[in-house]
Each structure stands twice: as C-alpha cells, then as structure tokens.
Design a protein around this motif. Structure first.
Motif, short mmCIF file in Angstrom:
data_model
loop_
_atom_site.label_atom_id
_atom_site.label_comp_id
_atom_site.label_asym_id
_atom_site.label_seq_id
_atom_site.Cartn_x
_atom_site.Cartn_y
_atom_site.Cartn_z
N LYS A 84 52.28 66.92 52.15
CA LYS A 84 51.52 66.39 51.03
C LYS A 84 50.72 65.20 51.54
CE LYS A 84 55.08 63.34 49.18
NZ LYS A 84 55.81 62.94 48.00
N SER A 85 49.69 64.90 50.83
CA SER A 85 48.82 63.79 51.19
C SER A 85 49.07 62.64 50.23
CB SER A 85 47.36 64.24 51.12
OG SER A 85 46.52 63.21 51.53
N GLU A 86 49.27 61.43 50.80
CA GLU A 86 49.50 60.24 49.98
C GLU A 86 48.41 59.22 50.29
OE1 GLU A 86 53.33 58.71 50.92
OE2 GLU A 86 54.39 60.22 49.75
N VAL A 87 48.07 58.44 49.29
CA VAL A 87 47.12 57.34 49.47
C VAL A 87 47.89 56.04 49.26
CG1 VAL A 87 45.01 56.26 48.64
CG2 VAL A 87 45.19 58.75 48.70
N ASN A 88 47.92 55.21 50.29
CA ASN A 88 48.68 53.96 50.24
C ASN A 88 47.81 52.80 50.70
OD1 ASN A 88 51.29 55.08 49.55
ND2 ASN A 88 51.23 56.02 51.58
N PRO A 89 48.09 51.59 50.20
CA PRO A 89 47.35 50.42 50.68
C PRO A 89 47.80 50.05 52.09
CG PRO A 89 49.00 49.74 49.10
CD PRO A 89 49.03 51.23 49.14
N LYS A 90 46.88 49.55 52.89
CA LYS A 90 47.17 49.11 54.25
C LYS A 90 46.50 47.76 54.47
CE LYS A 90 46.61 50.18 59.08
NZ LYS A 90 46.10 51.09 60.09
N ILE A 91 47.23 46.82 55.07
CA ILE A 91 46.66 45.51 55.39
C ILE A 91 45.83 45.65 56.66
CG2 ILE A 91 47.16 43.15 56.06
CD1 ILE A 91 49.71 43.33 54.38
N LEU A 92 44.55 45.26 56.57
CA LEU A 92 43.66 45.37 57.72
C LEU A 92 43.58 44.08 58.53
CD1 LEU A 92 40.70 47.27 56.02
CD2 LEU A 92 42.62 48.24 57.31
N ALA A 93 43.49 42.93 57.86
CA ALA A 93 43.30 41.67 58.58
C ALA A 93 43.65 40.48 57.70
CB ALA A 93 41.87 41.54 59.08
N LEU A 94 43.95 39.35 58.35
CA LEU A 94 44.18 38.09 57.65
C LEU A 94 42.84 37.40 57.46
CD1 LEU A 94 46.19 35.92 56.61
CD2 LEU A 94 46.22 35.00 58.93
N LEU A 95 42.50 37.12 56.21
CA LEU A 95 41.24 36.45 55.90
C LEU A 95 41.38 34.94 55.80
CD1 LEU A 95 39.82 38.83 53.14
CD2 LEU A 95 39.24 38.78 55.57
N ASP A 96 42.47 34.49 55.16
CA ASP A 96 42.63 33.06 54.92
C ASP A 96 44.10 32.72 54.74
OD1 ASP A 96 41.85 30.43 54.52
OD2 ASP A 96 41.35 30.71 52.42
N PHE A 97 44.44 31.46 54.99
CA PHE A 97 45.79 30.96 54.74
C PHE A 97 45.68 29.54 54.21
CE2 PHE A 97 49.77 28.87 55.71
CZ PHE A 97 50.69 29.80 55.27
N LYS A 98 46.24 29.32 53.02
CA LYS A 98 46.21 28.01 52.38
C LYS A 98 47.62 27.47 52.32
CE LYS A 98 41.89 28.04 50.68
NZ LYS A 98 40.90 27.81 51.64
N PRO A 99 47.91 26.36 53.02
CA PRO A 99 49.24 25.77 52.95
C PRO A 99 49.53 25.23 51.55
CG PRO A 99 47.95 24.79 54.74
CD PRO A 99 47.04 25.66 53.94
N ALA A 100 50.80 25.33 51.14
CA ALA A 100 51.21 24.77 49.84
C ALA A 100 51.25 23.26 49.96
CB ALA A 100 52.59 25.30 49.47
N LYS A 101 50.99 22.59 48.84
CA LYS A 101 50.96 21.14 48.86
C LYS A 101 52.32 20.55 48.57
CE LYS A 101 46.16 20.93 47.85
NZ LYS A 101 45.07 20.35 47.22
#
Length: 101
Positions: A84-101
C-alpha cells in the motif's frame, strides 16, 4: 510542496557532518535535535554557517521545512505480501532555532 513546522521544548545537542566517500568535496551538515523527553534526530542544515548562529544545549523552539512524501509499505497478511502507498510528513531541513528566554 513544502511547509513549515515547529518543535518546542527541544535543544540542539551538537552539529555533525558527513563526507561523501566518492566525492570528498560533498559535505552534508546536520544539527542533532533532541526533544525534551525524547529521542535525538539528525536534521539537515540548509547552510553550514547555521552552526555559528544556533546555540548548543539551550532549550528552545526549532522551525523545520517539511514535505509530504509518498512511501510504499509492504505488509504480510495470511502469508501473502500486500503493498500500500502511504503519504507521511518528512523533515527536510532546520530553518531556525529560537532559544527560550
């Protein structure tokens, strides 16, 4: 078709790179992202200079580029293979990272 997603309560534990065995000039850079109480994942960096911008071992929110990817899955039922064929999300790349304050 790409879209973005975020992950809160995570941290970049380190940066790694993989050099292509056949072509030593091809280097792929990764950030190792760990969920607060979960597993670590290797996420591709869009630009190697992101290593200088994003802090290591600081909790924050990561933004990823994602896409839906079609995968063929083969399962066995009653001794017979069923595909069967499934469609799933895949992470391609990291765009940004914001540290918590």
């Amino acid at each position: 078709m790409a879209f973005t997603g975020t992950l809160t309560e995570c941290r970049i534990t380190s940066f790694e790179q993989i050099v292509d065995d056949r072509d030593k000039t091809k280097v792929t850079h990764f950030a190792i992202i760990q969920e607060k109480w979960g597993d670590a994942k290797w996420i591709k960096l869009l630009d190697p200079n992101q290593r200088e911008l994003f802090p290591v071992m600081h909790e924050g929110t990561a933004t990823f580029e994602q896409a839906f990817v079609r995968q063929n899955v083969i399962t066995e039922r009653d001794g017979r293979d069923k595909a069967k064929s499934e469609v799933n999300p895949k992470i391609l790349a990291l765009l940004d990272f914001k540290p918590a304050k």
